[in-house]
Design an enzyme around this catalytic site. Structure first.
Site, PDB file in Angstrom:
ATOM      1  N   GLU A  34      36.601 -26.975 -11.058  1.00  0.00           N
ATOM      2  CA  GLU A  34      35.491 -26.089 -10.706  1.00  0.00           C
ATOM      3  C   GLU A  34      34.906 -25.644 -12.032  1.00  0.00           C
ATOM      4  O   GLU A  34      35.494 -24.823 -12.739  1.00  0.00           O
ATOM      5  CB  GLU A  34      35.980 -24.912  -9.862  1.00  0.00           C
ATOM      6  CG  GLU A  34      34.840 -24.108  -9.255  1.00  0.00           C
ATOM      7  CD  GLU A  34      34.464 -22.911 -10.088  1.00  0.00           C
ATOM      8  OE1 GLU A  34      33.376 -22.958 -10.717  1.00  0.00           O
ATOM      9  OE2 GLU A  34      35.228 -21.943 -10.124  1.00  0.00           O
ATOM     10  N   CYS A  68      30.219 -17.960 -12.360  1.00  0.00           N
ATOM     11  CA  CYS A  68      29.820 -19.365 -12.364  1.00  0.00           C
ATOM     12  C   CYS A  68      28.789 -19.697 -11.301  1.00  0.00           C
ATOM     13  O   CYS A  68      27.968 -20.592 -11.489  1.00  0.00           O
ATOM     14  CB  CYS A  68      31.054 -20.262 -12.209  1.00  0.00           C
ATOM     15  SG  CYS A  68      31.998 -19.936 -10.707  1.00  0.00           S
TER      16      CYS A  68
END
Length: 479
Positions: free
Chosen positions: A253, A287
């Site tokens: 990720e 993010c």
């Protein structure tokens, strides 16, 4: 302002909480005050070797523990996290800087992951496949893949470890977790909950150290059978190479540069005010944060006015203060990066509508910043800022908006605001991102997969998909 004491810091290896003793240590800094909170012990090569051997041995026990018992431990750990949420949240705010309200929410959502995967672990099943020959039984079983090396960053020190730990432990894997060294107490507090809940000693181990050295030793070991990483694209590439050398699966990720498409028919007030809150949540160190706001030309001026007004109303301060909405950046590196990105954009013609500089006070505080007229050659149009900077640009047609939204190699999150059902369908299909929010910014839930596409990574955490990466298929044909 600090009244909550900071926890002592340890390594957690072979069921033992290890103090610094003769080990090297690094300082953990409160980003709101720039004062040292504590000293974090760093694992030696011998510590890591012990962790690896312990993970190998404990996997034999935990993988053969019945799912109902694994679920009991994880649910008890979740209950302890909720019971201790105020303390864990205060540790997070002290070491990472985010407002206490955000820290509280993160701890509770971390607990949700452990409860969710406790139940998912009880639903691991297989199948019987009819044979094409008489007298043959064909079974497909799904079993724990093996010991896991997991690496998590500093920006979400509870929920990011929780996604990995809850799924891996529910599947029956043992885990060596290396959290971010800048926010270690939060992860250690989660480990304490699991330990107190009855997780067998050695099934979970927490190590800290020089990231490159720790990842190299753990991933190279034949004991590790699975790697999971959350962090930057460059580090993700490096760990992918290391995992590939041992033909080990890896879940990644990585970074994002979240585009937001705001169409003329949208609720502009909501898109702008909620957009500012979303962009500057976690001081932009998120993010999946919205970064590039792409506004259809007819709504551009209205959106810019409302977005700037909402940004200027945000309260900046120490995360321990109840009034704070935007805390400090996590470290001096982030401060330097914000200054460089803004200077580069302005030098090339960008306009700073608000913010743009560090606050003149102790702590790593930086003003929430809004940029317009940013040329495509500016670094911020290509690099993930990971800080409190928003870029506002107009677009004309749906095709124009999608082209810009999909231009970058990042494809983690994307957002769109429109009242038109056809447009909503088209942007949902057309946006290249692993997670898409339409008419909302809050898109993460325990029951949904969390992950990206392209250079934002591969594999998903959360949801029913999250446990699959910690399982392997075994086919048994028996005569």
């Amino acid at each position: 302002m600090q009244t909550t004491p900071y926890d002592s810091l340890y390594l957690f290896i072979n069921g033992t909480w290890l103090e610094a003793e003769e080990r090297d240590t690094v300082a953990v800094i409160n980003p709101s005050t720039e004062k040292t909170l504590g000293r974090l012990p760093l694992a030696t090569k011998a510590d890591l070797e012990l962790a690896l051997n312990t993970a190998r041995d404990s996997f034999k026990i935990w993988s053969h523990t019945v799912p109902a018992e694994r679920a009991r431990v994880l649910k008890q750990a979740a209950a302890l996290m909720r019971e201790r949420s105020e303390h864990i949240a205060s540790q997070m705010t002290l070491e990472e800087g985010k407002p206490l309200a955000e820290s509280r929410d993160e701890v509770l959502r971390a607990a949700d992951y452990f409860e969710w995967f406790a139940e998912e672990g009880r639903r691991i099943d297989g199948r019987v496949v009819p044979a094409n020959r008489p007298g043959i039984q064909q079974l497909v079983k799904r079993q724990a893949i093996g010991p896991v090396a997991a690496f998590t960053p500093w920006n979400f020190p509870a929920i990011t470890p929780a996604r990995k730990l809850s799924a891996a432990l529910a599947a029956g894997c043992s885990v060596i977790l290396k959290p971010g060294e800048e926010s270690p107490a939060t992860a250690l507090a989660l480990a304490r909950c699991l330990d107190d809940a009855g997780l067998p000693k050695g099934v979970l181990q927490i190590v800290f150290g020089v990231p490159d050295q720790v990842s190299a030793q753990l991933i190279a070991s034949p004991i590790i059978r699975k790697v999971a990483f959350t962090g930057s694209v460059p580090v993700g590439r490096l760990l992918s190479e290391r995992a590939a050398a041992g033909v080990k699966p890896i879940t990644l990720e990585l970074g994002g540069h979240g585009p937001v498409l705001v169409f003329e028919d949208a609720d502009i007030e909501t898109a702008a005010s909620a957009g500012a809150a979303n962009r500057f949540r976690g001081t932009g160190q998120v993010c999946i944060s919205s970064t590039r706001f792409l506004i259809q030309a007819g709504a551009y001026e209205h959106f810019v006015e409302r977005f700037v007004a909402a940004t200027q109303q945000l309260v900046i301060g120490d995360g321990m203060s109840a009034e704070t909405q935007v805390g400090p950046l996590a470290n001096p590196r982030q401060l330097a990066k914000m200054t460089e990105l803004i200077a580069d954009a302005v030098e090339q013609g960008a306009t700073v509508l608000t913010g743009g500089k560090r606050l003149n006070r102790p702590g790593y505080f930086f003003e929430p910043t809004v940029l317009t007229d940013v040329p495509m050659s500016a670094r911020i149009m290509h690099e993930e800022p990971f800080g409190p900077i928003a870029v506002l640009r107009p677009f004309n047609t749906l095709e124009d908006g999608l082209e810009e939204a999909n231009r970058l190699p990042y494809a983690l999150s994307a957002y769109a605001f429109t009242r038109d059902a056809r447009t909503a369908l088209d942007v949902g299909d057309g946006l290249e991102a692993g997670m898409i929010g339409i008419n909302q910014y809050r898109i993460v839930a325990t029951e949904l997969p969390f992950g990206g596409m392209k250079e934002s990574g591969h594999g998903s955490e959360g949801g029913s998909e999250g446990i699959h990466h910690y399982l392997t298929n075994k086919f048994i044909s028996q005569a």
